[in-house]
Enzyme design. Sequence first.
Site, PDB file in Angstrom:
ATOM      1  N   GLU A  92       1.112  -1.239  -0.031  1.00  0.00           N
ATOM      2  CA  GLU A  92       0.064   0.021  -0.063  1.00  0.00           C
ATOM      3  C   GLU A  92       0.888   1.305   0.142  1.00  0.00           C
ATOM      4  OE1 GLU A  92      -2.415   0.719   3.374  1.00  0.00           O
ATOM      5  OE2 GLU A  92      -3.542   2.156   2.615  1.00  0.00           O
TER       6      GLU A  92
ATOM      7  N   GLU B 269       4.280   5.121   4.027  1.00  0.00           N
ATOM      8  CA  GLU B 269       3.710   6.162   4.366  1.00  0.00           C
ATOM      9  C   GLU B 269       5.011   7.379   4.438  1.00  0.00           C
ATOM     10  OE1 GLU B 269       0.743   7.947   4.250  1.00  0.00           O
ATOM     11  OE2 GLU B 269       2.133   9.613   4.953  1.00  0.00           O
TER      12      GLU B 269
ATOM     13  N   ASP C  68       9.275   7.548   1.013  1.00  0.00           N
ATOM     14  CA  ASP C  68       8.737   8.063  -0.367  1.00  0.00           C
ATOM     15  C   ASP C  68       8.732   6.565  -1.156  1.00  0.00           C
ATOM     16  OD1 ASP C  68       8.039   8.708  -2.978  1.00  0.00           O
ATOM     17  OD2 ASP C  68       9.236  10.490  -2.886  1.00  0.00           O
TER      18      ASP C  68
ATOM     19  N   ASP D  62      -2.639  12.225  -2.948  1.00  0.00           N
ATOM     20  CA  ASP D  62      -2.874  13.523  -3.226  1.00  0.00           C
ATOM     21  C   ASP D  62      -3.352  13.919  -4.612  1.00  0.00           C
ATOM     22  OD1 ASP D  62      -2.454  13.712  -0.334  1.00  0.00           O
ATOM     23  OD2 ASP D  62      -0.064  13.673  -0.834  1.00  0.00           O
TER      24      ASP D  62
ATOM     25  N   ASP E 207     -11.306   9.955  -5.118  1.00  0.00           N
ATOM     26  CA  ASP E 207     -12.322  10.988  -5.160  1.00  0.00           C
ATOM     27  C   ASP E 207     -12.330  12.062  -6.134  1.00  0.00           C
ATOM     28  OD1 ASP E 207     -10.101  12.239  -3.699  1.00  0.00           O
ATOM     29  OD2 ASP E 207     -11.607  13.018  -2.144  1.00  0.00           O
TER      30      ASP E 207
HETATM   31  C1  LIG Z   1      -5.034  11.996   0.940  1.00  0.00           C
HETATM   32  S1  LIG Z   1      -4.089  10.867   2.011  1.00  0.00           S
HETATM   33  C2  LIG Z   1      -4.778   9.182   1.581  1.00  0.00           C
HETATM   34  C3  LIG Z   1      -4.434   8.402   3.088  1.00  0.00           C
HETATM   35  C4  LIG Z   1      -5.167   7.037   2.986  1.00  0.00           C
HETATM   36  N1  LIG Z   1      -4.599   6.114   1.649  1.00  0.00           N
HETATM   37  C5  LIG Z   1      -6.733   7.116   3.107  1.00  0.00           C
HETATM   38  O1  LIG Z   1      -7.266   6.708   1.941  1.00  0.00           O
HETATM   39  O2  LIG Z   1      -7.390   7.212   3.988  1.00  0.00           O
HETATM   40  C6  LIG Z   1      -2.712  10.447   0.970  1.00  0.00           C
HETATM   41  C7  LIG Z   1      -1.472   9.973   1.781  1.00  0.00           C
HETATM   42  O3  LIG Z   1      -0.449   9.513   0.860  1.00  0.00           O
HETATM   43  C8  LIG Z   1       0.936   9.886   1.489  1.00  0.00           C
HETATM   44  N2  LIG Z   1       1.746  10.069   0.363  1.00  0.00           N
HETATM   45  C9  LIG Z   1       1.923  10.748  -0.807  1.00  0.00           C
HETATM   46  N3  LIG Z   1       2.755  10.598  -1.454  1.00  0.00           N
HETATM   47  C10 LIG Z   1       3.476   9.462  -0.993  1.00  0.00           C
HETATM   48  C11 LIG Z   1       4.473   8.983  -1.451  1.00  0.00           C
HETATM   49  N4  LIG Z   1       5.060   9.341  -2.650  1.00  0.00           N
HETATM   50  N5  LIG Z   1       4.992   7.788  -0.555  1.00  0.00           N
HETATM   51  C12 LIG Z   1       4.266   7.332   0.377  1.00  0.00           C
HETATM   52  N6  LIG Z   1       3.442   8.262   0.914  1.00  0.00           N
HETATM   53  C13 LIG Z   1       2.709   9.225   0.081  1.00  0.00           C
HETATM   54  C14 LIG Z   1       0.329  11.227   2.039  1.00  0.00           C
HETATM   55  O4  LIG Z   1       1.274  11.525   3.195  1.00  0.00           O
HETATM   56  C15 LIG Z   1      -0.729  10.913   2.749  1.00  0.00           C
HETATM   57  O5  LIG Z   1      -0.909  10.174   3.955  1.00  0.00           O
END
Ligand SMILES: C[S@@+](CC[C@H](N)C(=O)[O-])C[C@H]1O[C@@H](n2cnc3c(N)ncnc32)[C@H](O)[C@@H]1O
Length: 202
Positions: A33, A58, A85, A108, A144
């Site tokens: 994930e 994460e 990342d 994001d 979304d």
């Molecule tokens: C909008 S949130 C959604 C979190 C979760 N998947 C949910 O649906 O509740 C996006 C998450 O992705 C993480 N994220 C964004 N780019 C990432 C990357 N390149 N590697 C790891 N995490 C990342 C952000 O820090 C954030 O916690």
Amino acid sequence: MILSFADDAPLAADLRPDWRALLGARAGELELEIGSGHGGYALAFARAHPQRALVAVEQRRKFAADLEARARARGHDNLVVICADGRLLAPRLFAAGSLAAVHVHFPDPWWKRRHHHRRLVDDGMSQLLFGLLRPGGLLDFRTDVEAYAAEAAPRLEAVGFANGAGAGRYAERPEGEIPSTREKRYLATGQPVWRLRLRRPG
Ligand SMILES: C[S@@+](CC[C@H](N)C(=O)[O-])C[C@H]1O[C@@H](n2cnc3c(N)ncnc32)[C@H](O)[C@@H]1O
């Protein structure tokens, strides 16, 4: 368990853990994930599928640490949390063709056009995820933001993913599918979610 990697580890370094030593037979059913956020999906997955294993990557330190603490408190030894990342680390963590599934839930959106290049699912990532999945492996993408899904579908199909719903089309929510933290809210309010369920052809 949490695995951490030095921020300055050279990009070329092979960081691949010995998944079989860490997870036993579950290493044969390894899922990834990327962007697990508050971890609703990862924790529910770990509880529902003790015979499978999930690596949750994460990039936000606090989210990763909180998730790891909750997983440990609940005794989930089939969930590995990594603060990093995912774009940089995924190719160094897994052998090509080794993953049963990859989950990307509500990445994001980077709304501004000039920021679109920061979106997680770009051409390079599409190719990478395709290569990491085993034949028949699943890419489970949820968002979304309809425009994100509309852009991601042809991009992912172009690298070879098969779309069981039909080219460019979205999937229905499978019955009993585990929602992510954010998705739980949408299920309660009825806000639409666009999902792609794509497979690497077998
Ligand atoms: C909008 S949130 C959604 C979190 C979760 N998947 C949910 O649906 O509740 C996006 C998450 O992705 C993480 N994220 C964004 N780019 C990432 C990357 N390149 N590697 C790891 N995490 C990342 C952000 O820090 C954030 O916690």
